[in-house]
Design a protein around this motif. Structure first.
Motif, short mmCIF file in Angstrom:
data_model
loop_
_atom_site.label_atom_id
_atom_site.label_comp_id
_atom_site.label_asym_id
_atom_site.label_seq_id
_atom_site.Cartn_x
_atom_site.Cartn_y
_atom_site.Cartn_z
N GLU A 40 -7.23 17.21 10.94
CA GLU A 40 -8.28 18.08 11.03
C GLU A 40 -8.31 19.17 10.10
O GLU A 40 -9.08 19.67 9.33
CB GLU A 40 -8.55 18.60 12.54
CG GLU A 40 -8.83 17.43 13.41
CD GLU A 40 -8.98 17.92 14.94
OE1 GLU A 40 -9.91 18.37 15.24
OE2 GLU A 40 -8.11 17.68 15.56
N LEU A 41 -6.97 19.67 10.34
CA LEU A 41 -6.65 21.03 9.21
C LEU A 41 -6.90 20.62 7.84
O LEU A 41 -7.46 21.40 7.26
CB LEU A 41 -5.13 21.27 9.60
CG LEU A 41 -4.83 21.80 10.86
CD1 LEU A 41 -3.26 22.26 10.79
CD2 LEU A 41 -5.53 23.11 11.18
N ALA A 42 -6.57 19.29 7.54
CA ALA A 42 -6.77 19.20 6.21
C ALA A 42 -8.24 18.98 5.65
O ALA A 42 -8.70 19.39 4.61
CB ALA A 42 -5.96 17.73 5.90
N ALA A 43 -8.97 18.43 6.61
CA ALA A 43 -10.43 18.27 6.43
C ALA A 43 -11.03 19.43 6.38
O ALA A 43 -11.83 19.58 5.43
CB ALA A 43 -10.96 17.49 7.74
N SER A 45 -9.79 22.40 5.54
CA SER A 45 -9.26 22.92 4.38
C SER A 45 -9.68 22.35 3.06
O SER A 45 -9.40 23.04 1.91
CB SER A 45 -7.99 23.22 4.26
OG SER A 45 -7.43 23.73 5.34
N GLY A 46 -10.23 21.24 3.18
CA GLY A 46 -10.70 20.44 1.59
C GLY A 46 -9.30 19.97 0.90
O GLY A 46 -9.67 19.54 -0.25
N VAL A 47 -8.42 19.45 1.59
CA VAL A 47 -7.41 19.05 1.02
C VAL A 47 -6.80 17.76 1.92
O VAL A 47 -7.38 17.63 3.01
CB VAL A 47 -5.96 19.78 0.69
CG1 VAL A 47 -6.48 20.91 0.05
CG2 VAL A 47 -5.46 20.11 2.09
N SER A 48 -5.92 16.85 1.23
CA SER A 48 -5.58 15.97 1.90
C SER A 48 -4.55 16.04 2.86
O SER A 48 -3.83 17.28 2.69
CB SER A 48 -5.20 14.86 1.09
OG SER A 48 -3.53 15.11 0.44
N ARG A 49 -4.11 15.32 4.12
CA ARG A 49 -3.37 15.50 4.90
C ARG A 49 -1.93 15.70 4.31
O ARG A 49 -1.23 16.43 4.48
CB ARG A 49 -3.20 14.16 5.86
CG ARG A 49 -2.46 14.46 7.48
CD ARG A 49 -2.08 13.37 7.92
NE ARG A 49 -0.99 12.43 7.56
CZ ARG A 49 0.02 12.39 8.17
NH1 ARG A 49 -0.03 13.18 9.42
NH2 ARG A 49 0.94 11.72 7.93
N SER A 50 -1.47 14.83 3.33
CA SER A 50 -0.29 14.79 2.55
C SER A 50 -0.07 16.44 1.89
O SER A 50 0.85 16.87 2.11
CB SER A 50 -0.33 13.88 1.49
OG SER A 50 -0.80 12.71 1.91
N THR A 51 -1.02 16.68 1.26
CA THR A 51 -1.34 18.09 0.45
C THR A 51 -0.68 19.18 1.53
O THR A 51 -0.01 20.15 1.42
CB THR A 51 -2.24 18.39 -0.32
OG1 THR A 51 -2.48 17.67 -1.20
CG2 THR A 51 -2.21 19.59 -0.93
N PHE A 52 -1.69 19.28 2.87
CA PHE A 52 -1.42 20.10 3.64
C PHE A 52 0.01 20.07 4.20
O PHE A 52 0.72 21.27 4.27
CB PHE A 52 -2.44 19.89 4.84
CG PHE A 52 -2.79 21.16 5.73
CD1 PHE A 52 -3.61 21.78 5.65
CD2 PHE A 52 -1.67 21.48 6.52
CE1 PHE A 52 -4.07 23.04 6.41
CE2 PHE A 52 -1.94 22.71 7.20
CZ PHE A 52 -3.11 23.40 7.22
#
Lengths: 195, 195
Positions: A40-43, A45-52
């Motif tokens: 959810e955080l990634a979503a 923030s508009g980045v992928s889970r990996s990046t987050f």
DNA sequence: ATCGACTTTGACACTCAGTATCAAATAAGG
DNA sequence: CCTTATTTGATACTGAGTGTCAAAGTCGAT
């Protein structure tokens, strides 16, 4: 030059961390720290889970990384206190960066402490950070101008007690909704050892 | 009666926990806390992973649950100190259960503190436990015979500082291999506030 | 000894944190 | 424009911790 490239990279990295944490914070407050997943955080923030996940080693870091500068800052203040000042008052002044950090935006500071207070995992991690500051403060006590040589243990105890005074004061400040002056609370806590 | 059945059940549960922890401890020491999985712990103990997990809410608890009685014990000692004794010396005496616990078998205590010291997750959890003892000690300070009424914050600070003295003393004791007397170390830490 | 109520156990499935790998996208430097 | 280094996102994996369920065990009462 490779060092300057590395420097700008770290600045960029820091800015991204701040931005990601800013978007994540409301989610934690609304739904509770444990109920929010990296996905959810990634979503949001508009980045992928990996990046987050590459920006924060753990979920706790998303909330607590903003405390990281406080340790070095407090150590620096302590080293700058005048030589004639006793250790305990000097430690009292060394806590200034912490109060400044939370008083910059009191309502956000309150929300932050509230979130931490009701999340055991965050309490534990913040305490871990604080525990990491203690040896540095103790070393600063030993290296301050006019320091008398002697065993290390009492300095560790003084530094630890000062940080504990900060903790209990912040806890009390947060529990009363921030309507008491933080510095007065810390003074009260510190004075428990002097009167 | 249902309460006595429940009591014997809890006794049995406690005994099982102790047994499981005893078999788990060497594994943690040998291979490192993070490298041991619940599956292995279960295998070594001769129970299923499910059962093992039902006895300990987390892997950290397997190592740290033995500290749980210390909080209530310290509170009780504190409440039993004579009325004329000042808060700080009374807190010093209240730490006795902790030293007794570790001195019962010093080499095992050393191994325990070593394992905790080199495992961040265990440090954090133990600090969390200690943080939980602090309010109880502060309340005991307020309720001890001959206590003067007053604001809560200074008592919280005193209690927190006392626990911090314990922490730094144990750290120092463990880092020197246990060859210094633990009580002397704690006295040194405590005296940082009185001289 | 047997029955019946209750508890413990282990098997299984599941979610999610955190780690590792790799290929595509992107930015920076020459 | 091209080369090189970095960032990103997709994918797969391990292991912690939770929940459920049926089988096994426990214990008191008759």
């Amino acid at each position: 030059m490779s060092t300057s490239r590395a420097k700008t990279r770290d600045i960029g990295r820091g800015a991204v961390r701040e931005e990601l944490a800013r978007t994540a914070f409301p989610l934690f407050c609304d739904r509770g720290f444990d109920e929010v997943t990296f996905e959810e955080l990634a979503a949001v923030s508009g980045v992928s889970r990996s990046t987050f996940l590459r920006y924060f080693g753990s979920k706790e870091e998303v909330v607590l990384f903003s405390f990281d500068p406080l340790g070095p800052q407090m150590t620096e203040v302590l080293l700058g206190r005048p030589a004639h000042e006793k250790d305990w008052p000097a430690l009292r002044h060394a806590l200034a960066p912490a109060t400044a950090f939370l008083n910059r935006d009191p309502s956000e500071g309150l929300a932050l402490l509230g979130l931490i207070g009701r999340t055991p995992a965050l309490c534990a991690r913040l305490r871990e950070k604080q525990a990491g500051w203690r040896p540095d403060l103790a070393r600063a006590l030993a290296e301050r101008p006019g320091a008398r040589p002697g065993p290390d243990l009492p300095r560790q105890a003084l530094a630890g007690a000062a940080l504990e005074c900060l903790t209990v004061s912040l806890e009390h400040w947060a529990s009363t909704g921030g309507d008491t002056d933080m510095d007065e609370l810390i003074d009260d806590a510190f004075s428990a050892f002097t009167d």
